[in-house]
Design a protein around this motif. Structure first.
Motif, short mmCIF file in Angstrom:
data_model
loop_
_atom_site.label_atom_id
_atom_site.label_comp_id
_atom_site.label_asym_id
_atom_site.label_seq_id
_atom_site.Cartn_x
_atom_site.Cartn_y
_atom_site.Cartn_z
N LEU A 50 -18.07 -5.28 -30.53
CA LEU A 50 -18.02 -3.95 -31.10
C LEU A 50 -16.64 -3.57 -31.62
N PHE A 51 -15.58 -4.05 -30.96
CA PHE A 51 -14.23 -3.67 -31.36
C PHE A 51 -13.27 -4.71 -30.82
N ALA A 52 -12.21 -4.96 -31.58
CA ALA A 52 -11.16 -5.88 -31.13
C ALA A 52 -9.83 -5.40 -31.66
N LYS A 53 -8.75 -5.78 -30.97
CA LYS A 53 -7.41 -5.47 -31.44
C LYS A 53 -6.43 -6.45 -30.81
N ILE A 100 -9.17 0.71 -27.88
CA ILE A 100 -8.66 0.09 -26.65
C ILE A 100 -7.17 0.40 -26.53
N LYS A 101 -6.75 0.71 -25.31
CA LYS A 101 -5.31 0.82 -25.00
C LYS A 101 -5.09 0.09 -23.68
N ASN A 102 -4.52 -1.09 -23.75
CA ASN A 102 -4.32 -1.92 -22.55
C ASN A 102 -5.66 -2.09 -21.83
N ASN A 125 -2.82 3.15 -29.78
CA ASN A 125 -2.05 1.90 -29.80
C ASN A 125 -1.81 1.48 -28.36
N GLU A 126 -0.90 0.57 -28.14
CA GLU A 126 -0.68 0.09 -26.77
C GLU A 126 0.07 1.10 -25.91
#
Length: 627
Positions: free
Chosen positions: A349-352, A389-391, A429-430
């Motif tokens: 569904l999502f990647a980063k 996603i964040k960490n 972001n991270e």
């Protein structure tokens, strides 16, 4: 832009109303209570600046609507979003009309986007049901001697229960009122002519052309490609032609000299009778109303061996494949070492990429999982969700809510956010989560609570954030303003002039070291146009490029799936990964990686690792190391 109008004798100040949408012909104003006003652009609108032809068209349109709108047929099916009350200016001139606003829908265009379909849990049997509903509506419209005319996948809306609605009804043909507007991907070529290497409408729309458009939309919803998609490369160079003219010469994806895109589902999954129907339609120019059983007899199934969706008695993909071939985990091709290190029977569904490490969210067997196998939550796939996603944290957003799940899958926080084009407006972001609140404040998470970065335009703003800075834009009427913000400090630089003209179809931004690559797909005069702006962290536009979405160019096709690093942008194509960079004021291809061709296609998503490029597909992830 007109400010004061009258509806049922009551004065309405449009300057106090929110613009919910806008296109090449009109603005859509929010009147409240799920009602909107469609107000047509006048010839002096800034949108038509420098275009005498468009100015003339706007004037002619307004003149025609003085008679057409009062005569609009009221006995059309309820699924047609019809004019309700006429809107006039102070002199009594009809300048638009009111209509219901259809909530929580997606344009039919989305159903030809493979990523949208798979991530929303939609299969082709659902698509069949949608088109069965649409077929009934078209028949009812035709029974009233009304023709849709500019029948396209942006004026057909589908809600979560697969109910279908038709909008832009003011362009319908009835009585002595003809429609001159058309969309190049769906107009019947039998009604068109070639003028200066452009396809123009030379004869009026008719019922058969409505069915032609219906069939083209069905084709691309089944196979994720228009019948005239792909790249035409005839051996005889004298037969080459611009992409737009191919429908006039019946050069479809069935032509052996057309290169079929890797991302599209091959037409061999269709049953023989459907293939024969399209052969008659596209190559023999036969135009007929669809038979009653055209859709009723189509049954899609998922192959238990290879997972392919098909509508035949035997899976054509397994039949085509060599059963002795084993999918290897590590493959070496020239200078490329490809390692397949994740697969799922579900969908990614999502990647980063965070600091060179790939993180992702996937759905499998009713569970949403992170890359480490942690179950974030359970449920089903639905359209309208955005993920970030964040960490170790995972964000789920839909409508005006963002839910934060911690590393154990527990709900940590729920935040109300602004929406634009039915999408929740947030990113991460991270370091932090960023969002626009319901008052138009751009915020970020901070140690002691939310921190306001700056103020943007409520309901009209998109933004993205990289590791060091963010970029966004908002529209106020015809003016589109871009802004830059530091990911760690307060303050907006909101003085970037973006000449964005048309209806927004898709947007995305990629962040390099000191610049970002802003991509946007627009619907302009019946065509889909891709634009790219390379913008410096200071707010300076270094370059801008544009092309027809369906032509042959590095900028054509999907604007998603690219990856920025330093001053480079990497993009996937069917022929392998390419590298782009700025040269003087032009964005050019500076390097090609043909050895990556077996591992990517134009719909793959790229992410930059520490010494590798990650390739994320719908149900697998590969690592490519370029020696």
């Amino acid at each position: 832009m007109i400010k004061n109008v009258f509806i049922n004798g009551k004065r309405v100040d449009l300057s106090n109303k929110k613009i919910k949408a806008q296109g090449g012909e009109a603005y859509i104003y929010d009147l409240g209570n799920n009602m909107v006003a469609k107000i047509f652009r006048r010839r002096d609108d800034d949108f038509y600046l420098g275009s005498p032809a468009e100015q003339k068209g706007a004037e002619a349109r307004l003149v025609e609507h003085q008679k057409k709108l009062p005569a609009f047929p009221q006995n059309l099916p309820v699924e047609v979003v019809k004019p309700r009350d006429l809107v006039t200016d102070g002199s009594g001139l009809i300048v638009g009309y009111t209509m219901p606003f259809v909530l929580d829908t997606n344009p039919l265009l989305s159903y030809s986007d493979k990523n949208f379909v798979k991530q929303s849990g939609i299969d082709n049997n659902i698509v069949v049901g949608i088109f069965q509903n649409l077929l009934k509506i078209v028949r009812k419209i035709h029974r009233e001697n009304v023709i849709i005319g500019d029948f396209n996948d942006l004026n057909v809306l589908v809600n979560s229960t697969n109910k279908v609605f038709l909008i832009d009804a003011d362009s319908f043909q009835f009585g002595g009122f003809y429609s001159s507007v058309f969309t190049d991907r769906f107009v019947d070529p039998l009604l068109c002519a070639n003028v200066d290497n452009r396809m123009i409408l030379s004869r009026p729309h008719n019922k058969e052309s409505d069915w032609y458009a219906f069939c083209v939309m069905l084709f691309q919803s089944f196979l994720y490609i228009n019948p005239f998609g792909g790249v035409y490369k005839p051996k005889d160079k004298t037969r080459r032609m611009c992409h737009e003219l191919r429908p006039l010469h019946n050069i479809t994806v069935f032509n052996p000299e057309v290169i079929y895109p890797k991302f599209a589902t091959h037409y061999r999954v269709l049953p023989d009778e459907i293939l024969a129907f399209y052969d008659n339609l596209l190559h023999k120019n036969k135009r007929l109303e669809l038979p009653e059983n055209f859709l009723e007899n189509i049954r899609w199934t998922k192959c238990s061996v290879c997972g392919a969706e098909h509508a035949r008695g035997v899976c054509p993909e397994c039949f085509q494949a060599n059963p002795n071939i084993i999918k290897q985990k590590v493959v070496v091709r020239g200078n490329v070492v490809a390692t397949r290190f994740f697969t799922t029977k579900g969908v990614i569904l999502f990647a980063k990429s965070e600091c060179g490490a790939l993180k992702w969210l996937y759905f499998e067997n009713g569970q949403f999982k992170r890359e480490n196998g942690v179950i974030v939550t359970e449920g089903k796939l639905e359209s309208g969700f955005r993920f970030r996603i964040k960490n170790s944290e995972t964000f789920f957003a839909k409508n005006d809510k963002v839910v934060t799940f911690d590393e154990k899958g527990q709900i940590k926080e729920v935040v109300d956010v602004d929406t634009c084009s039915n999408l929740p407006i947030f990113d991460a972001n991270e370091h932090s989560k960023y969002w626009v609140d319901t008052s138009g404040n751009l915020k970020k998470d901070d140690t002691f609570g939310p921190e306001i970065i700056g103020n943007v335009l409520e309901g009209e703003t998109f933004f993205w954030v990289g590791s060091d800075f963010g970029f966004g834009f908002y529209r106020a009427g015809n003016i589109s303003t871009g802004f830059i913000f530091d990911a760690h400090k307060k303050g907006l630089l909101d003085s970037i002039n973006l000449p964005i003209k048309g209806q927004i179809v898709d947007v995305w931004t990629y962040f390099g070291h000191n610049c970002c690559w802003f991509f946007i797909t627009l619907s302009v005069s019946g065509k889909l146009v891709n634009k790219c702006y390379l913008i410096e962290k200071s707010g300076k536009i270094l370059s801008s490029e544009e092309c027809n979405k369906n032509t042959v160019s590095w900028l054509a096709g999907s604007i998603r799936g690219k990856a920025a690093v330093g001053n480079f942008l990497f993009a996937p194509t069917d022929d392998g990964i390419i590298r782009l960079e700025l040269s003087n004021t032009k964005i050019i291809i500076t390097k090609e990686f043909p050895d990556t061709a077996p591992f990517v296609n134009s719909e793959s998503a790229l992410y930059i690792g520490k010494n590798e490029i990650y390739v994320v597909k719908r149900n697998e992830i590969l690592s490519l190391k370029l020696n």
